[in-house]
Every structure is written in C-alpha cells, then in structure tokens.
Scaffold this active site. Structure first.
Site, PDB file in Angstrom:
ATOM      1  N   ASP A  30      39.721  25.460 -25.352  1.00 47.40           N
ATOM      2  CA  ASP A  30      40.105  25.287 -26.754  1.00 47.40           C
ATOM      3  C   ASP A  30      38.850  25.301 -27.632  1.00 47.40           C
ATOM      4  O   ASP A  30      38.766  26.021 -28.643  1.00 47.40           O
ATOM      5  CB  ASP A  30      40.834  23.936 -26.870  1.00 47.40           C
ATOM      6  CG  ASP A  30      41.512  23.742 -28.201  1.00 47.40           C
ATOM      7  OD1 ASP A  30      41.511  24.692 -29.008  1.00 47.40           O
ATOM      8  OD2 ASP A  30      42.036  22.652 -28.443  1.00 47.40           O
ATOM      9  N   TYR A  72      45.501  17.874 -21.925  1.00 54.26           N
ATOM     10  CA  TYR A  72      46.678  18.226 -22.730  1.00 54.26           C
ATOM     11  C   TYR A  72      47.975  17.802 -22.052  1.00 54.26           C
ATOM     12  O   TYR A  72      49.054  18.056 -22.575  1.00 54.26           O
ATOM     13  CB  TYR A  72      46.699  19.725 -23.027  1.00 54.26           C
ATOM     14  CG  TYR A  72      45.593  20.117 -23.969  1.00 54.26           C
ATOM     15  CD1 TYR A  72      44.275  20.114 -23.544  1.00 54.26           C
ATOM     16  CD2 TYR A  72      45.849  20.454 -25.285  1.00 54.26           C
ATOM     17  CE1 TYR A  72      43.239  20.437 -24.388  1.00 54.26           C
ATOM     18  CE2 TYR A  72      44.822  20.782 -26.144  1.00 54.26           C
ATOM     19  CZ  TYR A  72      43.520  20.777 -25.693  1.00 54.26           C
ATOM     20  OH  TYR A  72      42.505  21.086 -26.534  1.00 54.26           O
ATOM     21  N   ASP A  89      28.251  22.669 -21.559  1.00 53.22           N
ATOM     22  CA  ASP A  89      27.274  22.465 -22.642  1.00 53.22           C
ATOM     23  C   ASP A  89      26.221  23.579 -22.632  1.00 53.22           C
ATOM     24  O   ASP A  89      25.838  24.108 -23.682  1.00 53.22           O
ATOM     25  CB  ASP A  89      26.628  21.072 -22.576  1.00 53.22           C
ATOM     26  CG  ASP A  89      26.329  20.605 -21.167  1.00 53.22           C
ATOM     27  OD1 ASP A  89      26.928  21.136 -20.219  1.00 53.22           O
ATOM     28  OD2 ASP A  89      25.490  19.700 -21.004  1.00 53.22           O
ATOM     29  N   LYS A  91      32.388  21.201 -15.966  1.00 56.08           N
ATOM     30  CA  LYS A  91      31.452  20.081 -16.077  1.00 56.08           C
ATOM     31  C   LYS A  91      31.516  19.311 -14.751  1.00 56.08           C
ATOM     32  O   LYS A  91      31.696  18.087 -14.711  1.00 56.08           O
ATOM     33  CB  LYS A  91      31.854  19.208 -17.284  1.00 56.08           C
ATOM     34  CG  LYS A  91      30.862  18.124 -17.636  1.00 56.08           C
ATOM     35  CD  LYS A  91      29.712  18.603 -18.484  1.00 56.08           C
ATOM     36  CE  LYS A  91      28.720  17.487 -18.746  1.00 56.08           C
ATOM     37  NZ  LYS A  91      27.471  17.917 -19.368  1.00 56.08           N
TER      38      LYS A  91
END
Ligand code: NAD
Length: 333
Positions: free
Chosen positions: A228, A124, A204, A171
C-alpha cells in the site's frame, strides 16, 4: 462482438472520470457493453449493504469490472466499499504499474516498475482490540498459501511480459516469523522460475533505493501494508495520484481502479485528471485482449499531455471533459 464489462461509477469525482473514460474507450473503437452496478454511499443511504450481493454476483458472473473511486463512510463500524469488494471477490493481487509517462513531468525518467501487492492478509485482517485501556493490539496475518499465490502471480506476470527480475520486499530482519514466512515462501516459489532473476530487499532500503536507483527495479512483490505504502510512493514518482492506474486480480474476477480516492472536494467541478481511471481502463482492455486499442489510447493521451492539454494537477488548465475531448478527437482523427 461486444465485450461485457461491469462499471461502478462511484461517487465524489467518480462519475466525471467514468464519463471521460467511457467516451475515450468508445472512441478507440472497442465495443463494450457496460453493465452499471451500484455500491458505496448511495447504497448505505438506501439502507442496503455498502456493496450489495447483486453487485458482487454480477461481477463474479461477468468476470471484469471498471470501478471509479468510492468514499469510505465515516463513523463507527463503517467499512470501505473498496476493501469489501476486494475481500468478497477474493481479489488477492493488487497490481500497480508505475511508469513514467511521456508528457507527464517527473524527475524519475525511465521509471518502469510493476508492483504486486498482496491484497487480503497482513494487518488488513482488521483484527484489532484494546488489550488494556492503554494498549492497542493489531494482528498481522501472513499465510503460506496467501503468499504463494501472490508470488506466483508476480513470476507468471514477469514471464508473460518479458520482465527480468522479481524482487521480494519485506522486513524479515525484524518480523522474523511473519515476514520470514513471506520471504521463505517467495524463495521457494522463485525456484520454479529459473529464467527470472529473484532478489529480496528490506522495505526501508527499498524506499531509499527506489528514489535513487529506480531503474534497477522491475517487478516488486510485497505484503499488503508495505504494498500500500510503496504503491503511493511509486504513484508520486510517476507524476501524482492523478495518473496512477491499478488492477485487482482474483482467480475468477478482475477489477480495475485508479489508485486515488473520490477527492470529494473536487466533486462536480469538471477539474480532476481522468488519466488514472483511463489508464486502469487500458489495463482492462489488455485483460480483454484489446492490446491495440490500449496502445492507441496511451499514445493519444501522451500526445494530448505533451501538447499542453492537461488538468491542474499536471500544471495545466484543461477541464476533465476538455482533456477527454482532445483524446477522443485524436483517436477518431
Ligand atoms: P483522494 O485520493 O481521494 O484525494 C487526495 C487528493 O489527491 C485530492 O484532494 C486531490 O488533491 C488529489 N487527487 C486525487 N485524485 C485526483 C485526480 N484524479 N486528479 C487530480 N488530483 C487528484 O484521497 P482522500 O481525500 O484521502 O480520500 C477521499 C475518499 O476516497 C475517502 O473516503 C477514502 O476512503 C476514499 N478512497 C477510495 C479509494 C478507492 O476508491 N479505491 C482509494 C483511496 C481513498
């Protein structure tokens, strides 16, 4: 003595759900002196910045604002008023409680997680460019101070609210440098909170486990983009965007807002669910120390929905104003 709070009534469905929220908070007996402020499309149309300095200055001075959704103008160079507010006020922690609410249908019974999304960094940062005519680049920024303050906020929240586990979502197996820093910083901060369990999980795997074993999660802390996406997943698990509240905290100001946007196609129809903004309002009341009023409102909302008075998104036929009338009459009764 009256509390002072700024209010941005927004556009699209914003004014309708603001009206319902203000009426219900007044019916709870809490005295709020609302300070109306402008931002969004109407400022742009008047030739002003999308969030004028006077609006930012007033929120910084008062310290608290309730913000209804605002439409992001479409077109080259347009910025989101929502992102602008978060950035300019340095509202670094986006906190979204996702809890199954009595009376709101959801298969995820007993869902009760609180999401701490880092609000200022990650992809962002909006540093994007074309490397060649066929290759686009976007820069992901993760800093140690930025990560530390969101992790500390999550642990402090856990401690203050009797929560047991804080889970870092990342991740780092693939983005070893950026998400690796996020994870290492989380692990360092966790050492200062030996009374709270700390876990980490790859994003995930989290998405899968959240919908299969949602009861095992408590407080989640995530970088901006995963935060988000997982927030919207959790909003769906709660029963939809119409019921999902949120808050943005900085060091000097807090802005409370629904997860959903301005839903322009429903503007002026008196049709949408005001619950998400109202429950953001009860987060604001807790922030102001008005816990009892917040609990009274939540109980009245639950009773109203359980009695079948609910808007279209929850399978009912009540208008926005009828729902608000029903909640108000329970609070006054
Ligand atoms: P949206 O959240 O406004 O609406 C998507 C759909 O969700 C709606 O069409 C409606 O079906 C449903 N919905 C949303 N709120 C509801 C409510 N209170 N009750 C019942 N149903 C509801 O998303 P969008 O259409 O993608 O975005 C519209 C505008 O809002 C865009 O300009 C976007 O940039 C902006 N936006 C603002 C915020 C914010 O103010 N924080 C957040 C998201 C999007």
């Amino acid at each position: 003595m009256a509390h002072k709070a700024c209010i941005i009534r927004g556009d699209g469905i914003g004014p309708e759900i603001s009206d319902a929220t203000e009426r219900i908070i007044a019916a709870s007996g809490v005295d709020i002196e609302w300070i109306p402020l402008d931002a969004g499309l109407k400022c742009v149309e008047a030739g002003e910045p999308i969030v004028p300095d006077r609006t930012l200055d007033k929120i910084a001075e008062v310290g608290v604002a309730l913000k209804a959704p605002m439409t992001t103008p479409i077109g080259k160079g347009s910025v989101s008023p929502n992102v602008t507010l978060r950035k300019r006020l340095d509202l670094f922690a986006c906190v979204r409680p996702a809890k199954s609410f009595p009376g709101v249908p959801t298969p995820f019974e007993g869902l009760d997680v609180v999401i701490f999304r880092e609000n200022t960094e990650d992809l962002y940062a909006q540093i994007e460019y074309m490397e060649t005519p066929a290759v686009a680049m976007s820069t992901k920024i993760i800093s140690e101070p930025g990560t530390e303050r969101i992790c500390r906020s999550a642990f402090e929240y856990a401690r203050a609210n009797g929560r047991k586990i804080v889970t870092c979502v990342h991740k780092a197996n693939i983005m070893k440098v950026s998400d690796g820093l996020f994870l290492r910083t989380f692990q360092r901060v966790a050492q200062d909170y030996p009374d709270i369990e700390s876990w980490d999980v790859i994003v995930d795997a989290l998405c899968m486990q959240l919908v299969t074993k949602w009861r095992q999660f408590d407080v989640l802390v995530l970088p901006n983009l995963y935060g988000d996406i997982v927030s919207d997943l959790a909003a769906g698990m709660m029963g939809g965007l119409g019921v999902a509240p949120g808050a943005n905290y900085g060091t000097h100001a807090a802005v409370f807002e629904a997860v959903h946007g301005s839903a322009p196609k429903y503007t002026g129809q008196n049709k949408v669910n005001p619950m998400a903004l109202l429950l953001s309002g009860t987060l604001m009341l807790r922030h102001l120390g008005e816990r009892k009023a917040a609990e009274d409102i939540e109980a009245a909302v639950s009773q109203t929905v359980s009695a079948g008075i609910k808007t279209y998104d929850l399978g009912g036929t009540a208008k926005t104003s009828e729902f608000a009338d029903a909640v108000c009459s329970l609070l006054k009764g």
